[in-house]
Every structure is written in structure tokens, then in C-alpha cells.
Write a protein that holds these residues in place. Structure first.
Motif, PDB file in Angstrom:
ATOM      1  N   UNK A  20       6.421  -1.712   2.569  1.00  0.00           N
ATOM      2  CA  UNK A  20       6.762  -0.849   3.705  1.00  0.00           C
ATOM      3  C   UNK A  20       5.599   0.048   4.111  1.00  0.00           C
ATOM      4  N   UNK A  21       4.905   0.609   3.123  1.00  0.00           N
ATOM      5  CA  UNK A  21       3.732   1.440   3.421  1.00  0.00           C
ATOM      6  C   UNK A  21       2.666   0.627   4.143  1.00  0.00           C
ATOM      7  N   UNK A  22       2.459  -0.596   3.667  1.00  0.00           N
ATOM      8  CA  UNK A  22       1.466  -1.478   4.298  1.00  0.00           C
ATOM      9  C   UNK A  22       1.867  -1.795   5.735  1.00  0.00           C
ATOM     10  N   UNK A  23       3.143  -2.104   5.973  1.00  0.00           N
ATOM     11  CA  UNK A  23       3.620  -2.398   7.328  1.00  0.00           C
ATOM     12  C   UNK A  23       3.345  -1.230   8.269  1.00  0.00           C
ATOM     13  N   UNK A  49      -5.387  -4.855   2.400  1.00  0.00           N
ATOM     14  CA  UNK A  49      -4.740  -3.541   2.398  1.00  0.00           C
ATOM     15  C   UNK A  49      -3.426  -3.569   1.612  1.00  0.00           C
ATOM     16  N   UNK A  50      -2.698  -4.681   1.668  1.00  0.00           N
ATOM     17  CA  UNK A  50      -1.472  -4.814   0.884  1.00  0.00           C
ATOM     18  C   UNK A  50      -1.805  -4.917  -0.603  1.00  0.00           C
ATOM     19  N   UNK A  51      -2.839  -5.656  -0.928  1.00  0.00           N
ATOM     20  CA  UNK A  51      -3.297  -5.763  -2.314  1.00  0.00           C
ATOM     21  C   UNK A  51      -3.596  -4.375  -2.884  1.00  0.00           C
ATOM     22  N   UNK A  52      -4.321  -3.575  -2.121  1.00  0.00           N
ATOM     23  CA  UNK A  52      -4.663  -2.217  -2.557  1.00  0.00           C
ATOM     24  C   UNK A  52      -3.421  -1.360  -2.715  1.00  0.00           C
ATOM     25  N   UNK A  53      -2.478  -1.485  -1.778  1.00  0.00           N
ATOM     26  CA  UNK A  53      -1.246  -0.688  -1.834  1.00  0.00           C
ATOM     27  C   UNK A  53      -0.404  -1.042  -3.058  1.00  0.00           C
ATOM     28  N   UNK A  54      -0.339  -2.314  -3.400  1.00  0.00           N
ATOM     29  CA  UNK A  54       0.415  -2.737  -4.583  1.00  0.00           C
ATOM     30  C   UNK A  54      -0.220  -2.164  -5.856  1.00  0.00           C
ATOM     31  N   UNK A  55      -1.543  -2.215  -5.932  1.00  0.00           N
ATOM     32  CA  UNK A  55      -2.247  -1.666  -7.092  1.00  0.00           C
ATOM     33  C   UNK A  55      -2.053  -0.146  -7.174  1.00  0.00           C
ATOM     34  N   UNK A  56      -2.040   0.501  -6.019  1.00  0.00           N
ATOM     35  CA  UNK A  56      -1.836   1.948  -5.973  1.00  0.00           C
ATOM     36  C   UNK A  56      -0.465   2.324  -6.498  1.00  0.00           C
ATOM     37  N   UNK A  57       0.552   1.540  -6.131  1.00  0.00           N
ATOM     38  CA  UNK A  57       1.910   1.833  -6.589  1.00  0.00           C
ATOM     39  C   UNK A  57       2.037   1.715  -8.103  1.00  0.00           C
ATOM     40  N   UNK A  58       1.352   0.739  -8.695  1.00  0.00           N
ATOM     41  CA  UNK A  58       1.372   0.612 -10.152  1.00  0.00           C
ATOM     42  C   UNK A  58       0.751   1.844 -10.790  1.00  0.00           C
ATOM     43  N   UNK A  59      -0.375   2.276 -10.248  1.00  0.00           N
ATOM     44  CA  UNK A  59      -1.050   3.469 -10.793  1.00  0.00           C
ATOM     45  C   UNK A  59      -0.160   4.709 -10.669  1.00  0.00           C
ATOM     46  N   UNK A  60       0.537   4.831  -9.543  1.00  0.00           N
ATOM     47  CA  UNK A  60       1.431   5.973  -9.344  1.00  0.00           C
ATOM     48  C   UNK A  60       2.549   5.957 -10.379  1.00  0.00           C
ATOM     49  N   UNK A  61       3.106   4.775 -10.652  1.00  0.00           N
ATOM     50  CA  UNK A  61       4.157   4.663 -11.660  1.00  0.00           C
ATOM     51  C   UNK A  61       3.630   5.025 -13.047  1.00  0.00           C
TER      52      UNK A  61
END
Length: 229
Positions: free
Chosen positions: A85-88, A213-225
Motif C-alpha cells: 500500500x505504501x508503494x502504491x 521501490x517496492x523491494x526497498x519498502x518490503x525491506x524497510x518493513x522488516x527492519x521496522x518490525x
């Protein structure tokens, strides 16, 4: 076959795995971590034993830390949904509409997503080259304790014995959201500081045709968790 239940157990067992390994540090000799898992209590420890063998000691501990706030299959869907959703919202050319991640799908589609994610998880675990023939046998033994589904056991055995091939893994993704979930699970599993594993992740993203950009967002979400834990 029911890959959904097994995948959920594996994702949830990260917390059990971390607790077992933390408890083992003070009272056991070096190298006893995975052995303790395999001879420990039943229940969650079975999933932790399978996961520990699949990942190897060093990676298993990292996954345990990531998984503390992760919660299982439904949580993976929630985080994929947020990242997608963030990527969209940031990309004008991204597909529009509500992301159809596994936390928002009927059971038959959840099973399809689960099988694809499990395939990605097994492949990512092999990315550092630590799973040899002996370890494959041990892992298969642990999986057999977790599920009595003969079809699923046969499928897992085949996946464990396949050469590592990001192109083969990516063919399991039939929707962009499934590709995002598979990559998210892979990021959870690998040690991104390890050259071989980082290279595998990058190639998997390319084969999955993930937008950078989606790849980066997915990696960011893992780091946030991970940071939240």
C-alpha cells in the motif's frame, strides 16, 4: 496439501526458537543449541527445531529476533499489505486497488499463497549453502513431526533437494502481491550481511520483477518490525 498450517507454525516458532537458544547459552556446551531444540519439549519446540535446522544456528538466532513481533502467517500478510500500500501511494504507475495479500483472501487462495511463500522460505534458507545431504535428512525428519500430510512431506523433500534457483522460485508467484509476500519472507530468512545471501535476494527480486521501490519498502518493513521488537 495443507502448506498453510505448516508455514504458520514455522513463522510463529521464531519466538520459541529465540527463547530456547537464549536459555541454552548459560547451561550448555558450545554447539548444543540445535541439539537442545531437537531433544526439547514437544509443541512449539518442534517447529523451532525444524526452523533451527533449516536456517542453521547463526541465521536462526537472527530470525528469532525478527519474528518476535511477527506473529505468523496472518501477520506476514498484514506487513505485506502495508508495504504494498505504501508503494502504491508513492508510485503513480503502480497497480491500483486494494492489495490482495493473504490476510484478505478466501481460504483456497491463502493456500496458494502459503505454498509459494513456503517455497521461497525453503530456498532462502539454502542461500548460504549450509544445507547438505545430512541436514536435509534431519530437516525432513523434523517436518514429518509437524505434519502428517504425505503429499506435503514429499513436496518439501523435493524443494529441499532442488538446486538453488531464483528463477524457479519466482515462477510460483502468480500475482504481484504474492511476489511481494515471497520476497518479504525471504528477507526474514536471509542474513543480508552475507554476500551470497544478499546476491540471492537481489536476483530473486529481479526474477520476481519487483519494482525497486517496492523491494526497498518490503525491506524497510522488516527492519521496522525488527526494531519494534
Amino acid at each position: 496439501m495443507n502448506s498453510r498450517g505448516l508455514l504458520d507454525q514455522l513463522l510463529k516458532s521464531g519466538q520459541d526458537l529465540l527463547q530456547k537458544q537464549s536459555g541454552n547459552k548459560s547451561g550448555s556446551s558450545a554447539g548444543g543449541g540445535l541439539n537442545s531444540l531437537l531433544t526439547g519439549a514437544a509443541g512449539g519446540a518442534l517447529g523451532a527445531g525444524a526452523l533451527g535446522l533449516l536456517l542453521g544456528n547463526k541465521k536462526a538466532r537472527k530470525f528469532g529476533g525478527k519474528a518476535l513481533t511477527y506473529g505468523g502467517l496472518a501477520a506476514l500478510g498484514v506487513i505485506a499489505y502495508k508495504a504494498y500500500g505504501n508503494w502504491q501511494a508513492q508510485q503513480a504507475n503502480a497497480p491500483q486497488g486494494e492489495p490482495q495479500t493473504l490476510d484478505r483472501l478466501p481460504a483456497p487462495q491463502v493456500e496458494l499463497h502459503s505454498q509459494a511463500i513456503l517455497k521461497a522460505l525453503v530456498a532462502a534458507a539454502k542461500a548460504d549453502g549450509h544445507v547438505d545431504a545430512r541436514e536435509r535428512q534431519l530437516i525432513e525428519g523434523e517436518f514429518s513431526k509437524l505434519t502428517g500430510d504425505a503429499e506435503l512431506q514429499g513436496w518439501l523433500e523435493a524443494e529441499l533437494n532442488k538446486p538453488l534457483d531464483p528463477a524457479d522460485v519466482s515462477r510460483a508467484a502468480t500475482t504481484p502481491e504474492m511476489a511481494a509476500e515471497m520476497y518479504l519472507a525471504s528477507v526474514l530468512i536471509v542474513d543480508e550481511e552475507h554476500f551470497m545471501e544478499r546476491a540471492y535476494l537481489d536476483e530473486l527480486a529481479r526474477q520476481l520483477k519487483l519494482d525497486p521501490a517496492l523491494k526497498t519498502e518490503l525491506e524497510t518493513q522488516v527492519k521496522l518490525q525488527q526494531n519494534a521488537g
